[in-house]
Design an enzyme around this catalytic site. Structure first.
Site, PDB file in Angstrom:
ATOM      1  N   ALA A 267       0.853  -1.197   0.000  1.00 38.27           N
ATOM      2  CA  ALA A 267       0.000   0.000   0.000  1.00 38.27           C
ATOM      3  C   ALA A 267       0.882   1.237   0.000  1.00 38.27           C
ATOM      4  O   ALA A 267       1.775   1.367   0.835  1.00 38.27           O
ATOM      5  CB  ALA A 267      -0.910   0.013   1.229  1.00 38.27           C
ATOM      6  N   CYS A 268       0.641   2.120  -0.965  1.00 34.20           N
ATOM      7  CA  CYS A 268       1.359   3.400  -1.012  1.00 34.20           C
ATOM      8  C   CYS A 268       0.344   4.539  -0.902  1.00 34.20           C
ATOM      9  O   CYS A 268      -0.862   4.311  -1.053  1.00 34.20           O
ATOM     10  CB  CYS A 268       2.185   3.530  -2.299  1.00 34.20           C
ATOM     11  SG  CYS A 268       1.220   3.757  -3.807  1.00 34.20           S
ATOM     12  N   PRO A 269       0.790   5.771  -0.642  1.00 29.49           N
ATOM     13  CA  PRO A 269      -0.160   6.860  -0.402  1.00 29.49           C
ATOM     14  C   PRO A 269      -1.139   7.112  -1.543  1.00 29.49           C
ATOM     15  O   PRO A 269      -2.315   7.342  -1.301  1.00 29.49           O
ATOM     16  CB  PRO A 269       0.749   8.069  -0.167  1.00 29.49           C
ATOM     17  CG  PRO A 269       1.994   7.480   0.407  1.00 29.49           C
ATOM     18  CD  PRO A 269       2.166   6.177  -0.312  1.00 29.49           C
TER      19      PRO A 269
END
Length: 487
Positions: A8-10
């Site tokens: 998960a990335c921003p």
């Protein structure tokens, strides 16, 4: 062995899926099995209960809070950023293979009723703070994208005076282009009004789960009411998360425990956070925001170009990593002020973010012999990724030769950021790349800034790689000469 992973990335657009692909490939290379849950913008396909149950270890490659940590109770867990997973997935899989269960963290057996946190308590304080903030930013970005594009579209259809149009609930003509422009502007403005409350709410959510949502949203709304803006939202979210986390540690009779997360915690949390934001913290933060806005509006000439160069360099520094996100978040936060300089900053940041993939695609196309077959293959999608403002498209090139690629990209992106600020190009849309070019102020000069940075970065990286090849050839000739002389 069998592993499960969550990435998960921003923004949930590129790094999330690149990390997943890298981890899957690394596991295949070892002869292991790995199932990945990508918690990205396109939604999530959850890991099956069987995959989790049979997993020997868990890999969490995330820059934001991960949902569903309680599924992994008792499993060995390896934590890393998405960039680490993209750059060196093999070492993460090796660590997972050697990991031991951690029964002291938040995913172990709990003595109290507190559920799994969204951000692991095993991480350092700095990492947890960054993940909390990035979780809030990740939920804000869709609001910014939708609202910004609608407002930009309204200006393209109806001109800048469309903000003075009457409310569409009072007057709307389906046959009038002006009415549609006014409708787009008012919908986009409504979306923008959610930015600070959503930011604060989901920062609090990352810190203390669902009971913190109401105090977080209330704190964000209070920040808007007192004029504390984006900075006020950040502080309100952290404050709400801290207050709720403290309230949840209070031991209460079992008869009251059931209503604590639904009534008591939201009530007292909202009262505490709202009081602090309205009475104590709001005005000082608003004064700081006013000073920042005045400073930005006062930038011109060399100062504006320097700011553009710094932000452009930050965008290229880690190609979508934390430093990149700091620059991007700064630009997005400025959109809430609506100032002309803030729109110029957004334009400069997006232009700079397009440079690295486009520059590497250009370099690999015009000087193919300096790149491997895999890099030449990566250059094809890099054209589209760069045009779409997905800076991560340059990661395959940087991973194989960081000492030559990254400085070249920083130089090109900094050049573009400075030129964009000098030209005064503006942009209300926080994403879209070249596909939102019709919504850019001074689009032709904007393209000149992008092309210039791409050419600079491509030329520098080609020169750096060519010098490496020439040096290697010279050493080989010297070695052959020495052998011949000895013979």
């Amino acid at each position: 062995m069998k592993f499960v992973a969550v990435t998960a990335c921003p923004t949930g657009i590129a790094h999330t899926y690149m990390a997943a692909e890298a981890l899957e490939q690394a596991a295949r290379d070892r002869g292991d099995e790995l199932s990945v849950e990508t918690q990205g913008s396109a939604g999530s396909d959850p890991l099956s209960e069987q995959d989790v149950r049979e997993a020997d270890a868990v890999i969490l490659a995330a820059d934001v809070g991960v949902t569903g940590l309680d599924r992994f109770a008792g499993k060995p867990v390896v934590e890393a950023s998405v960039k680490q997973a993209v750059d060196d997935a093999a070492s993460l899989v090796e660590r997972a293979a050697a990991a031991e269960p951690d029964r002291t963290g938040p995913d172990s057996e709990r003595s109290g009723p507190e559920p799994a946190t969204k951000v692991s308590a095993n991480a350092s304080a700095g990492t947890r703070l960054r993940q909390w903030l990035m979780t809030g930013v990740s939920y804000v970005i869709p609001f910014v994208a939708a609202g910004g594009l609608l407002i930009a579209l309204s200006f393209a259809l109806g001109g800048y005076q469309i903000t003075e149009a009457p409310d569409v609930t009072e007057r709307f003509d389906p046959a009038s282009l002006t009415s549609w422009a006014a409708l787009a502007n008012q919908i986009g403005t409504a979306a923008f009004e959610f930015l600070v409350p959503v930011l604060a709410g989901f920062i609090a959510f990352a810190m203390a789960e669902r009971p913190a949502l109401v105090p977080g949203f209330v704190g964000g709304a209070a920040a808007v009411a007192v004029g504390a803006g984006f900075l006020g939202g950040l502080i309100a979210g952290l404050l709400a998360g801290g207050v709720v986390a403290g309230l949840r540690r209070i031991r209460v009779p079992s008869a009251v425990a059931g209503i604590m997360p639904v009534v008591v915690i939201p009530l007292f949390g909202s009262m505490v956070v709202g009081t602090l934001m309205f009475v104590v913290l709001g005005k000082p933060i608003a004064a700081a925001m006013t000073a920042l806005t005045d400073w930005l509006n006062g930038l011109s000439g060399a100062n504006a170009m320097l700011l553009g160069a710094v932000l452009g360099g930050m965008i290229a520094f880690d190609l979508g990593g934390p430093v990149n996100k700091v620059a991007y978040t700064f630009a997005v936060g400025g959109l809430t002020t609506g100032s002309e300089t803030a729109l110029e900053i957004m334009a400069a940041v997006m232009a700079a973010g397009m440079v690295p993939p486009l520059a590497m695609a250009l370099a690999a196309t015009v000087h193919a012999r300096s790149f491997s077959a895999a890099e030449r293959e990566s250059s094809r999608p890099a054209w589209l990724l760069g045009a779409s403002f997905i800076t991560e498209g340059a990661i395959p090139f940087a991973a194989s030769d960081p000492l030559r690629v990254i400085p070249s990209m920083i130089l090109g992106s900094a050049s573009t950021g400075a030129m964009s600020m000098f030209f005064g190009a503006t942009l209300r849309a926080p994403h879209g790349g070249l596909f939102v070019l019709p919504l850019v102020g001074d689009p032709l000069l904007y393209v000149v800034a992008i092309v210039s940075g791409v050419v600079v970065a491509a030329a520098v990286v080609i020169a750096a790689k060519s010098s490496l090849r020439l040096g290697a050839a010279a050493k080989e000739r010297d070695s052959e000469t020495e052998v011949a002389a000895a013979t």
